[in-house]
Write an enzyme that holds these catalytic residues in place. Structure first.
Site, PDB file in Angstrom:
ATOM      1  CG  HIS A   1     -11.640  24.309 -20.095  1.00 52.92           C
ATOM      2  ND1 HIS A   1     -12.705  25.086 -19.677  1.00 52.92           N
ATOM      3  CD2 HIS A   1     -11.366  24.681 -21.360  1.00 52.92           C
ATOM      4  CE1 HIS A   1     -13.061  25.888 -20.677  1.00 52.92           C
ATOM      5  NE2 HIS A   1     -12.268  25.662 -21.699  1.00 52.92           N
TER       6      HIS A   1
ATOM      7  CG  ASN B   1     -11.189  33.634 -32.749  1.00 51.83           C
ATOM      8  OD1 ASN B   1     -11.189  33.022 -31.674  1.00 51.83           O
ATOM      9  ND2 ASN B   1     -12.169  33.544 -33.616  1.00 51.83           N
TER      10      ASN B   1
ATOM     11  CG  HIS C   1      -7.614  25.420 -28.049  1.00 57.26           C
ATOM     12  ND1 HIS C   1      -8.775  26.067 -27.683  1.00 57.26           N
ATOM     13  CD2 HIS C   1      -7.124  24.869 -26.911  1.00 57.26           C
ATOM     14  CE1 HIS C   1      -8.987  25.911 -26.391  1.00 57.26           C
ATOM     15  NE2 HIS C   1      -7.997  25.195 -25.893  1.00 57.26           N
TER      16      HIS C   1
ATOM     17  CB  SER D   1     -10.523  28.667 -23.272  1.00 58.35           C
ATOM     18  OG  SER D   1     -11.270  27.509 -23.529  1.00 58.35           O
TER      19      SER D   1
ATOM     20  CE1 TYR E   1     -14.404  20.423 -26.918  1.00 55.41           C
ATOM     21  CE2 TYR E   1     -15.844  22.315 -27.215  1.00 55.41           C
ATOM     22  CZ  TYR E   1     -14.673  21.773 -26.734  1.00 55.41           C
ATOM     23  OH  TYR E   1     -13.766  22.551 -26.060  1.00 55.41           O
ATOM     24  CD  GLU E   2     -14.817  18.360 -22.565  1.00 63.76           C
ATOM     25  OE1 GLU E   2     -13.986  17.729 -21.897  1.00 63.76           O
ATOM     26  OE2 GLU E   2     -15.434  19.358 -22.119  1.00 63.76           O
TER      27      GLU E   2
ATOM     28  CG  HIS F   1     -16.541  22.547 -23.708  1.00 63.85           C
ATOM     29  ND1 HIS F   1     -15.497  22.298 -22.832  1.00 63.85           N
ATOM     30  CD2 HIS F   1     -16.538  23.891 -23.923  1.00 63.85           C
ATOM     31  CE1 HIS F   1     -14.894  23.435 -22.534  1.00 63.85           C
ATOM     32  NE2 HIS F   1     -15.501  24.411 -23.183  1.00 63.85           N
TER      33      HIS F   1
ATOM     34  CB  ALA G   1     -12.137  31.760 -24.966  1.00 61.80           C
TER      35      ALA G   1
ATOM     36  CG  MET H   1     -17.250  25.839 -29.711  1.00 61.24           C
ATOM     37  SD  MET H   1     -15.744  24.923 -30.130  1.00 61.24           S
ATOM     38  CE  MET H   1     -15.221  25.790 -31.634  1.00 61.24           C
ATOM     39  CB  SER H   2     -18.713  26.917 -23.293  1.00 53.09           C
ATOM     40  OG  SER H   2     -18.354  28.291 -23.295  1.00 53.09           O
TER      41      SER H   2
END
Length: 274
Positions: A61, A235, A247, A30, A85-86, A83, A113, A211-212
């Site tokens: 992305h 963050n 995001h 990201s 979550y997609e 990902h 990220a 998350m990746s």
């Protein structure tokens, strides 16, 4: 069937690209996609044009595979990733990495990220991934194993290659780039973590969270590739500071970190190909 799809995607790329096929690939996370535009004489393949290739739906992305040269070194850049979550099937999370292996890639540089769990590594900084914890509940190696792709039980004792990490640390030192070190913990998402989860992850020794990445490093090691990786810190984890996570900030701080990350990747690619 998975093997045939992988080979079909690789064959599509090989037929269209007549230059020297790279041994090194970089996955851009990201806010980091801009580095792909630095490749010289690049051929560009949208993921949707590649047979069987999963398509990303996340802002930041772009979803394109670039092949060209960086600092004179043949290089593949994946501009974005898919990902869990997609909603993609967990085996498909490893598909792009398997295609890289089918193209002959031997070294994979993974970027992402991440949220920092280390108070000394604030937004905009870089963290070299030394190891990982898979807390996503997903694994692209689940299912019947195809020995043509890799062994049933791949070893993960050196998942993040020690020799490459040492070289990367030396390159960062030469460039005067502060490179933090930490264990990456992967979660499924898409929500940011709760303060309680962050406290738990910190007690486990994790230095950053995202998350990746986990599907890619697992698949790459399964395929016999050497892996090195850097997290762009966007963050602090929830509860570490008084802020609302979103995001937009992720993309903003990833872009700031990308300046030093691109310098680092350029020098590192030249170093390992010398």
């Amino acid at each position: 069937m998975m093997y045939d799809q992988i080979q079909a995607a690789a064959a599509h790329i090989k037929e269209a690209y007549k230059g020297e096929m790279p041994k090194i690939a970089v996955i851009l996370g990201s806010g980091l996609a801009g580095m792909a535009d630095a490749l010289e004489d690049a051929a560009i393949f949208p993921y949707g044009d590649l047979p069987g290739f999963p398509v990303t739906t996340v802002i930041g992305h772009t979803g394109k595979l670039y092949i060209g040269k960086l600092e004179g070194v043949p290089l593949i850049c994946m501009q974005g990733r898919v990902h869990g979550y997609e909603g993609h099937d967990q085996q498909m999370l490893g598909f792009p990495t398997r295609v890289l292996a089918a193209l002959g890639v031997e070294t994979l540089f993974i970027t992402n990220a991440s949220g920092s769990l280390d108070v000394d590594a604030g937004p905009g900084s870089l963290m070299m991934i030394t190891d990982h914890i898979n807390f996503s509940g997903q694994n692209p190696l689940v299912g019947v194993n195809d020995d043509r792709l890799g062994p049933r039980f791949p070893d993960m004792g050196d998942a993040w290659n020690k020799k490459l990490r040492k070289k990367l640390a030396k390159v960062a030192e030469k460039l005067d780039i502060k490179l933090h070190k930490g264990v990456y913990i992967g979660v499924k998402g898409p929500n940011f973590e709760t303060p309680a989860e962050i406290r738990a992850f910190r007690t486990w020794g994790a230095g950053c969270v995202g998350m990746s990445t986990i599907p890619e490093v697992l698949t790459a090691n399964h395929a016999g590739m050497k892996v090195v990786g850097v997290a762009s810190i966007t963050n602090y984890g929830a509860g570490m500071v008084d802020e609302v996570l979103n995001h937009v900030d992720t993309l903003e701080f990833a872009a700031k970190a990308a300046v030093n990350l691109e310098r680092l990747i350029r020098a590192f690619v030249k170093e390992i190909s010398a």
